[in-house]
Design an enzyme around this catalytic site. Structure first.
Site, PDB file in Angstrom:
ATOM      1  N   ARG A 135     -19.109  -2.533  10.507  1.00 27.98           N
ATOM      2  CA  ARG A 135     -18.836  -2.676   9.433  1.00 27.98           C
ATOM      3  C   ARG A 135     -19.381  -1.730   8.732  1.00 27.98           C
ATOM      4  NH1 ARG A 135     -23.569  -6.022  11.967  1.00 27.98           N
ATOM      5  NH2 ARG A 135     -23.005  -8.245  12.159  1.00 27.98           N
ATOM      6  N   LYS A 157      -8.378   1.004  -2.218  1.00 32.16           N
ATOM      7  CA  LYS A 157      -7.784  -0.391  -1.246  1.00 32.16           C
ATOM      8  C   LYS A 157      -7.152  -0.745  -0.143  1.00 32.16           C
ATOM      9  CE  LYS A 157      -6.340  -2.823  -5.551  1.00 32.16           C
ATOM     10  NZ  LYS A 157      -4.678  -3.361  -6.424  1.00 32.16           N
ATOM     11  N   GLU A 199       6.048   6.558  -8.177  1.00 34.70           N
ATOM     12  CA  GLU A 199       4.913   6.482  -9.029  1.00 34.70           C
ATOM     13  C   GLU A 199       4.436   7.841  -9.604  1.00 34.70           C
ATOM     14  OE1 GLU A 199       2.995   3.298  -8.291  1.00 34.70           O
ATOM     15  OE2 GLU A 199       3.878   2.830  -6.702  1.00 34.70           O
ATOM     16  N   LYS A 240      -5.439   7.634 -11.927  1.00 34.41           N
ATOM     17  CA  LYS A 240      -5.463   6.803 -10.904  1.00 34.41           C
ATOM     18  C   LYS A 240      -7.028   6.801 -11.007  1.00 34.41           C
ATOM     19  CE  LYS A 240      -5.122   3.674  -7.121  1.00 34.41           C
ATOM     20  NZ  LYS A 240      -3.791   3.133  -6.734  1.00 34.41           N
ATOM     21  N   GLU A 250      -9.986  -4.363  -9.371  1.00 35.29           N
ATOM     22  CA  GLU A 250      -9.222  -4.566 -10.975  1.00 35.29           C
ATOM     23  C   GLU A 250      -9.094  -6.074 -11.466  1.00 35.29           C
ATOM     24  OE1 GLU A 250      -5.759  -4.597  -8.769  1.00 35.29           O
ATOM     25  OE2 GLU A 250      -4.523  -5.596  -9.917  1.00 35.29           O
ATOM     26  N   ARG A 254      -7.208  -1.627 -14.491  1.00 34.35           N
ATOM     27  CA  ARG A 254      -6.470  -1.158 -13.231  1.00 34.35           C
ATOM     28  C   ARG A 254      -4.991  -2.043 -13.244  1.00 34.35           C
ATOM     29  NH1 ARG A 254      -9.390  -0.166  -7.132  1.00 34.35           N
ATOM     30  NH2 ARG A 254      -7.250   0.656  -6.253  1.00 34.35           N
ATOM     31  N   ASN A 258       0.445  -1.347 -12.176  1.00 35.82           N
ATOM     32  CA  ASN A 258       1.350  -2.441 -11.958  1.00 35.82           C
ATOM     33  C   ASN A 258       2.674  -2.217 -12.309  1.00 35.82           C
ATOM     34  OD1 ASN A 258       0.082  -3.172  -9.362  1.00 35.82           O
ATOM     35  ND2 ASN A 258      -1.435  -4.672 -10.547  1.00 35.82           N
ATOM     36  N   HIS A 261       5.681  -3.197 -11.132  1.00 35.52           N
ATOM     37  CA  HIS A 261       5.283  -3.569  -9.270  1.00 35.52           C
ATOM     38  C   HIS A 261       6.382  -5.389  -9.571  1.00 35.52           C
ATOM     39  CE1 HIS A 261       3.790   0.161  -8.930  1.00 35.52           C
ATOM     40  NE2 HIS A 261       3.762  -0.090  -7.771  1.00 35.52           N
ATOM     41  N   HIS A 265       7.619  -5.856  -6.116  1.00 40.57           N
ATOM     42  CA  HIS A 265       7.643  -6.289  -5.700  1.00 40.57           C
ATOM     43  C   HIS A 265       7.935  -7.736  -5.291  1.00 40.57           C
ATOM     44  CE1 HIS A 265       3.553  -5.057  -5.796  1.00 40.57           C
ATOM     45  NE2 HIS A 265       3.947  -4.348  -4.365  1.00 40.57           N
ATOM     46  N   HIS A 280       9.434   1.110  -1.038  1.00 38.51           N
ATOM     47  CA  HIS A 280       8.786   0.489  -2.346  1.00 38.51           C
ATOM     48  C   HIS A 280       8.982   1.473  -3.233  1.00 38.51           C
ATOM     49  CE1 HIS A 280       4.933  -0.718  -4.131  1.00 38.51           C
ATOM     50  NE2 HIS A 280       4.172   0.491  -4.736  1.00 38.51           N
TER      51      HIS A 280
HETATM   52  P1  NAD Z   1       4.528   5.152   4.921  1.00 30.89           P
HETATM   53  O1  NAD Z   1       3.355   5.406   5.501  1.00 30.89           O
HETATM   54  O2  NAD Z   1       5.577   3.974   6.736  1.00 30.89           O
HETATM   55  O3  NAD Z   1       5.760   6.912   5.339  1.00 30.89           O
HETATM   56  C1  NAD Z   1       7.061   6.449   5.111  1.00 30.89           C
HETATM   57  C2  NAD Z   1       7.854   7.620   6.407  1.00 30.89           C
HETATM   58  O4  NAD Z   1       7.357   9.051   6.260  1.00 30.89           O
HETATM   59  C3  NAD Z   1       7.334   7.354   7.441  1.00 30.89           C
HETATM   60  O5  NAD Z   1       7.640   6.781   8.537  1.00 30.89           O
HETATM   61  C4  NAD Z   1       5.984   8.245   8.020  1.00 30.89           C
HETATM   62  O6  NAD Z   1       6.398   8.344   9.358  1.00 30.89           O
HETATM   63  C5  NAD Z   1       6.592   9.275   7.614  1.00 30.89           C
HETATM   64  N1  NAD Z   1       6.326  10.275   7.059  1.00 30.89           N
HETATM   65  C6  NAD Z   1       5.099  10.232   6.627  1.00 30.89           C
HETATM   66  N2  NAD Z   1       4.323  11.632   6.259  1.00 30.89           N
HETATM   67  C7  NAD Z   1       4.818  12.487   6.801  1.00 30.89           C
HETATM   68  C8  NAD Z   1       5.394  13.999   6.324  1.00 30.89           C
HETATM   69  N3  NAD Z   1       4.866  14.806   6.071  1.00 30.89           N
HETATM   70  N4  NAD Z   1       6.766  14.136   7.152  1.00 30.89           N
HETATM   71  C9  NAD Z   1       8.290  13.374   7.480  1.00 30.89           C
HETATM   72  N5  NAD Z   1       7.632  11.759   7.778  1.00 30.89           N
HETATM   73  C10 NAD Z   1       6.794  11.294   7.223  1.00 30.89           C
HETATM   74  O7  NAD Z   1       4.434   4.668   3.932  1.00 30.89           O
HETATM   75  P2  NAD Z   1       3.836   5.463   2.323  1.00 30.89           P
HETATM   76  O8  NAD Z   1       5.691   5.287   1.216  1.00 30.89           O
HETATM   77  O9  NAD Z   1       4.140   6.775   1.852  1.00 30.89           O
HETATM   78  O10 NAD Z   1       3.219   4.179   2.543  1.00 30.89           O
HETATM   79  C11 NAD Z   1       3.702   2.661   1.727  1.00 30.89           C
HETATM   80  C12 NAD Z   1       2.491   2.141   2.360  1.00 30.89           C
HETATM   81  O11 NAD Z   1       1.143   1.696   0.804  1.00 30.89           O
HETATM   82  C13 NAD Z   1       2.702   0.820   2.017  1.00 30.89           C
HETATM   83  O12 NAD Z   1       2.129  -0.298   3.007  1.00 30.89           O
HETATM   84  C14 NAD Z   1       1.707  -0.063   0.925  1.00 30.89           C
HETATM   85  O13 NAD Z   1       1.958  -1.348   0.769  1.00 30.89           O
HETATM   86  C15 NAD Z   1       1.146   0.571   0.596  1.00 30.89           C
HETATM   87  N6  NAD Z   1       0.328   1.230  -0.759  1.00 30.89           N
HETATM   88  C16 NAD Z   1      -0.668   1.422  -0.865  1.00 30.89           C
HETATM   89  C17 NAD Z   1      -1.942   1.556  -1.534  1.00 30.89           C
HETATM   90  C18 NAD Z   1      -3.429   1.064  -2.085  1.00 30.89           C
HETATM   91  O14 NAD Z   1      -3.738   1.322  -3.502  1.00 30.89           O
HETATM   92  N7  NAD Z   1      -4.016   0.840  -1.076  1.00 30.89           N
HETATM   93  C19 NAD Z   1      -0.455   1.522  -3.206  1.00 30.89           C
HETATM   94  C20 NAD Z   1       0.395   1.822  -2.914  1.00 30.89           C
HETATM   95  C21 NAD Z   1       1.342   1.288  -1.622  1.00 30.89           C
END
Ligand code: NAD
Length: 382
Positions: A135, A157, A199, A240, A250, A254, A258, A261, A265, A280
């Site tokens: 939990r 999130k 971003e 942020k 949100e 907040r 977006n 977005h 999306h 993304h």
């Molecule tokens: P990711 O985590 O898939 O990373 C992208 C790629 O980069 C992966 O292949 C990873 O292995 C590689 N990688 C990561 N760090 C590295 C490094 N230092 N050197 C070499 N390779 C590296 O993708 P992302 O773009 O970081 O995140 C996308 C995700 O984030 C989505 O699932 C999205 O929904 C989520 N997201 C969440 C929020 C939130 O508020 N929680 C906001 C925006 C996006």
């Protein structure tokens, strides 16, 4: 008072701290080149005696896990490492279940730490594990992509995808600490760096014209890894954090985050999240352009601002047009269906983030869907 270990005062480490102000759930984001060297000491000071389950993906694991574990071990933190395949597909139930079981099998207690070492995928997944096991365990993020440093690791999130859509299952769960080592981004592929940069630009566009102008002048140094990179990450996290502190769940402001977005999306969904076609941040870049063009069409925004946004996104190498996405795209009606299913729609009204100028975005509820459809048809036909 517990004995605090002294954190090495190294001249090479110029650190910035952004405080996310959420009452009892407040925490620090510490930003700087090689801040990871202090990870062990900081964790011991924050959670004396705690053990850490490090969750990472295969790519980040190969590059950074051994060194990271050594830093923790040197500070006396006992670790166990859990690795998932790289990529969005890991944000799913089976992986969540496996990780929860593995954390329990490692006999982690409630006061022990789930530590995310990776991009947004690892961060979202690990955060949901941390929120769920016993939990709620302690949670620390070490984001390794630019997107994760400036966006997904800030704000709490967490979650996974469902067959019904992305990010539909999860929890708001704040970490205890976020460490953004900007040097770790040196190993990030350029395409992922650019995607995260979308971003960063978003924060300027939505509420800080001066920051956007600074980005126009300094983006090359940010990409090259100079002190400007730290500055850009810190200012983005602060932007942020300010919004999240005001509206954690949100309910209102907040939603500004977006910007770009809703369109973005829809485009990601239209290509079935095939990252070879669109990641993304690229969807966000095209989405931000569409939001600015749509605002111009509604007579809200001068053309010069649309041109300026496009110029900057093109300068850094981001896509700006729907046509930049390789392959066929569905018609405007299908994109509208996707937009209507988007979780930001409430009771049939379309909520869009529109803008009156650089740094002047606002939330508009009740946008006429037929205007959006006609706009998208026009854009698809160009
Ligand atoms: P990711 O985590 O898939 O990373 C992208 C790629 O980069 C992966 O292949 C990873 O292995 C590689 N990688 C990561 N760090 C590295 C490094 N230092 N050197 C070499 N390779 C590296 O993708 P992302 O773009 O970081 O995140 C996308 C995700 O984030 C989505 O699932 C999205 O929904 C989520 N997201 C969440 C929020 C939130 O508020 N929680 C906001 C925006 C996006």
């Amino acid at each position: 008072m517990t004995d605090m270990l002294a954190i090495a005062d190294n001249d090479d480490l110029a650190l910035q701290t952004v405080r996310v102000d959420l009452g009892a759930r407040s925490y620090d984001i510490v930003i700087g080149r090689n801040v990871l060297d202090q990870a062990g000491t900081r964790i011991v000071n924050l959670k004396p005696g705690a053990r850490a389950a490090i969750i990472t993906d295969e790519t980040v694991g190969k590059l950074h896990l051994d060194r990271f574990r050594q830093i923790l071990t040197d500070a006396g933190v006992e670790t166990t490492a859990l690795t998932v395949p790289a990529g969005e597909a890991s944000k799913r139930f089976e992986m969540f279940e496996r990780l929860c079981d593995d954390v329990l099998a490692a006999r982690m207690e409630r006061g022990d730490i789930v530590l995310a070492l990776g991009g947004g995928v690892v961060g979202d997944l690990s955060g949901f594990v941390a929120a769920s096991v016993r939990r709620g365990m302690s949670f620390i993020q070490v984001p390794t992509t630019l997107l994760a440093q400036v966006d997904s690791s800030v704000g709490g999130k967490t979650g996974i995808n469902s067959r019904h859509g992305k990010n539909l299952i999860g929890a708001f769960y704040q970490p205890d600490l976020v460490l953004c080592d900007t040097a770790i981004l040196d190993t990030l592929p350029l395409r992922d760096f650019r995607a995260g940069y979308a971003e960063v630009a978003k924060y300027g566009l939505l509420g800080d014209a001066e920051f956007f102008a600074w980005l126009e002048d300094n983006w090359q140094a940010i990409f090259a890894g100079g002190p400007e990179r730290d500055e850009a990450v810190a200012r983005s996290c602060q932007a942020k954090a300010d919004v999240v502190a005001e509206d954690e769940q949100e309910a209102g402001r907040r939603a500004l985050l977006n910007l770009g977005h809703t369109f973005g999306h829809a485009l990601e969904s239209a290509v079935s999240y095939e990252t070879e076609r669109l990641v993304h941040g690229e969807g966000v870049a095209i989405g931000m352009m569409l939001a600015h063009e749509f605002s111009h069409q509604l007579d809200l925004l001068p053309k010069e601002d649309v041109t300026r946004v496009e110029r900057h996104l093109l300068d850094v190498g981001l896509p700006t047009r729907i046509q930049d996405i390789p392959g066929q795209l569905p018609p405007a009606e299908t994109l509208m269906d996707i937009i209507a299913q988007d979780k930001k729609v409430s009771r049939g009204n379309l909520t869009f983030i529109l803008t009156r100028g650089i740094g002047q975005a606002f939330v508009e509820k009740g946008v006429d869907p037929s205007l959006v459809r006609d706009f998208l048809s026009e854009k698809l036909a160009q």
